[in-house]
Design a protein around this motif. Sequence first.
Motif: not given
Length: 344
Positions: A134-141, A302-311
Amino acid sequence: MSSTPKNFTNPRAKHNFTGRTVSIAGVGAYVPEKILTNAELEKLVDTSDEWITSRTGIKERHIAAKEEFTSDLATKAAERAMKSAGVTADQIDLIIVATITPDMVFPSTACIVQQKIGANRAAAFDLEAACSGFIYGLEIGQQFIMSRTYDTVLVIGAEKLSSIIDWKDRNTCVLFGDGAGAVILQNRENSHGLLTAVMGADGSKAKLLYMPGGGSRCPATPESVDARLHYLRMEGKETFKHAVQAMVSAATEAMRRCDVDITKIKCVIPHQANRRILDAVGERLGATPEQVFCNLDRVGNTSAASVAIALDEAVNSGKIQRGDLVLLVVFGAGLTWGAAVIEW
Ligand code: ACO
């Protein structure tokens, strides 16, 4: 402690010739209905609620239905993020789905989500950085928006980990859950938005956490299935050590780049792998227990979903208010890691 410090400068602004800042305009999450409790796991493998709770902090996790796939979880989270941002499907320029459990090897889950939400104009691709995705995705986006290539990017972390868990392996099956989280990134003037992101990797430790079967090295055969090669494997203790070190160092570097210290951060949202990892990372960063967000007791890893769900949960529970500085920090297979500072 709850608002942006005075004299604060966006580190992106220094090197940003396009005059753009990237805001998280909306956030959404979805977890499947079915809950699997520790008591139910006691009936599947030789474990106990006491062991799982004391060694991990996890009490229950959500498990997707048989006919519910990663793209379905991703779509539900995406629709909630779009609603929260006030963005319609035709506005989305790019969809990035971070996942290690795509619906299929190809096409990408992002393409399936594109069709499901009707974002017909959007480019779409998956990225794989395990729990750091998810953080990789944020940075790329963010880079696509900063470069003026796109205005609106949908970043999703989504996993149906129950599809790659060995339900006979007590070392791993108690840890993971299914779910998805999503954000809409947009260029919003006069907003600090996403301030910095740090990403890292160490491929020499790939075998600490991996799935041996299913790729070009070991395609599915009756023998590979019998040998249980299509399930996730992990060396827990060693992974734990690297997780704490890498998360502390990524978080420290992200705060250094923004010239803030931990007292200026309202909320630290670490990858929800293990309560003991969260405590160790928080302690080493000098954070108070109140600063460190934890929902793993209810969702597991929840792997890649983890910090997004928490946020999403931190925002909707009022723990994070507009203007607060938030530190996201992740670690996963690869090995990979990352951290991001955002002004909510
Ligand atoms: N129930 C009961 N006993 C268990 C269980 C269980 N579910 N699992 C393991 N045990 C036993 C082991 O067999 C071992 O027994 P032994 O001493 O007789 O051999 C004992 O408990 C201790 O096992 P350890 O593996 O040493 O336990 P540890 O305290 O390290 O906890 C855990 C294991 C929870 C996996 C921990 O190491 C951990 O959280 N690791 C990090 C995970 C992580 O960071 N993941 C992030 C990335 S995830 C991704 O990218 C998808």
